[in-house]
Scaffold this active site. Structure first.
Site, short mmCIF file in Angstrom:
data_model
loop_
_atom_site.label_atom_id
_atom_site.label_comp_id
_atom_site.label_asym_id
_atom_site.label_seq_id
_atom_site.Cartn_x
_atom_site.Cartn_y
_atom_site.Cartn_z
N LYS A 131 0.84 -1.22 0.00
CA LYS A 131 0.00 0.00 0.00
C LYS A 131 0.87 1.25 0.00
O LYS A 131 0.80 2.09 0.90
CB LYS A 131 -0.96 0.01 1.19
CG LYS A 131 -1.93 -1.16 1.19
CD LYS A 131 -2.93 -1.03 2.30
CE LYS A 131 -3.78 -2.28 2.46
NZ LYS A 131 -3.07 -3.44 3.03
N HIS A 157 2.37 4.87 -0.56
CA HIS A 157 1.88 6.25 -0.72
C HIS A 157 2.96 7.16 -0.16
O HIS A 157 3.20 7.16 1.05
CB HIS A 157 0.56 6.44 0.01
CG HIS A 157 0.00 7.81 -0.14
ND1 HIS A 157 -0.11 8.43 -1.38
CD2 HIS A 157 -0.47 8.70 0.77
CE1 HIS A 157 -0.63 9.64 -1.21
NE2 HIS A 157 -0.86 9.83 0.08
#
Ligand SMILES: O=c1ccn([C@@H]2O[C@H](COP(=O)(O)O)[C@@H](O)[C@H]2O)c(=O)[nH]1
Length: 238
Positions: A69, A71
């Site tokens: 994930k 980011h």
């Protein structure tokens, strides 16, 4: 191990190796043997020995999904994705923010790594979206994030199986895989998951791949639990 066909039910099931140590993950993979061919490695193992283990499993013929994930600033995301390409993994998640997805697409250019965009976590509901400052319903958010992900060249969407019909109806093309955590066989504790669907209903509703952790990894007989889910996948296809 030769690559398994996409028609094989095992290609629909990613087992999440959210285990406390490499030794426990190795034991589980050995125990599951040929019953499971696809594994997901997330924060718990990924922040310790999981990247090297995923590389090893990919070399042995398993399909590996790094659920990191990502980011961050563009340069960091692009370089992180370039590192994951070198592991031989097949899938990697990033959060579905436009800049992050563009950087991830640049990082995997020319490789076989598929990038999946995480829309709204399956542990969230409408109240959680409002608390995070989002306006609009959870479903409309999932839909708009998914459309943006497709426009930016993502290979798949991570969403709940509750949203697969909605996304296909909204024009998300079949080439974009719908990957669905929050899977719970009937009667199994939902834990922190708020948007759950059974394996059978998820496949019948159009999920391309299921992600299952605790219903397999935290039970006395993981092989039987995995086999029961594979049986549901077969039943769902009729
Ligand atoms: O929206 C999301 C994105 C990722 N996950 C991950 O999937 C597994 C689910 O594990 P269970 O034990 O079956 O609940 C876990 O690794 C999550 O990090 C998700 O659940 N929802």
């Amino acid at each position: 191990m030769s690559p398994i066909s996409n028609q094989d039910p095992r290609a629909k099931l990613f087992v999440a190796l959210d285990l406390p140590s490499l030794a426990e993950a190795e034991r589980l993979v050995a125990r599951l043997g040929d019953t499971v061919t696809h594994y997901k490695i997330g924060y718990r193992l990924g922040y310790s020995d999981g990247i090297a283990f995923g590389r090893e499993l990919a070399a042995s013929g398993k399909s590996i999904f790094f659920d990191l994930k990502l980011h961050d600033i563009d340069n960091t995301v692009r370089e992180g994705v370039e590192s994951i390409v070198k592991t031989g993994a097949h899938y990697l998640t990033v959060h579905a923010y436009p800049q992050t997805m563009k950087a991830a697409a640049a990082g995997r250019a020319g490789s076989h790594l598929k990038i999946l965009a995480v829309t709204i976590l399956t542990s969230w509901n409408d109240v959680d979206c409002a608390e995070a400052g989002y306006a609009g319903s959870l479903q409309s958010l999932v839909q708009s994030k998914a459309k943006q992900a497709v426009a930016l060249g993502m290979d798949g969407i991570v969403c709940s199986a509750q949203e697969t019909g909605l996304l296909r109806a909204a024009g998300i093309p079949d080439r974009v895989e719908l990957v669905t955590p929050g899977i719970r066989p009937a009667g199994v504790d939902s834990g922190d998951q708020k948007r759950i669907v059974t394996p059978r209903a998820a496949i019948a509703g159009g999920a391309d791949r299921l992600v299952v952790g605790r219903p397999i990894t935290a039970v006395a007989d993981p092989v039987a639990a995995a086999q029961a889910i594979l049986d549901e996948i077969v039943m769902a296809r009729g």
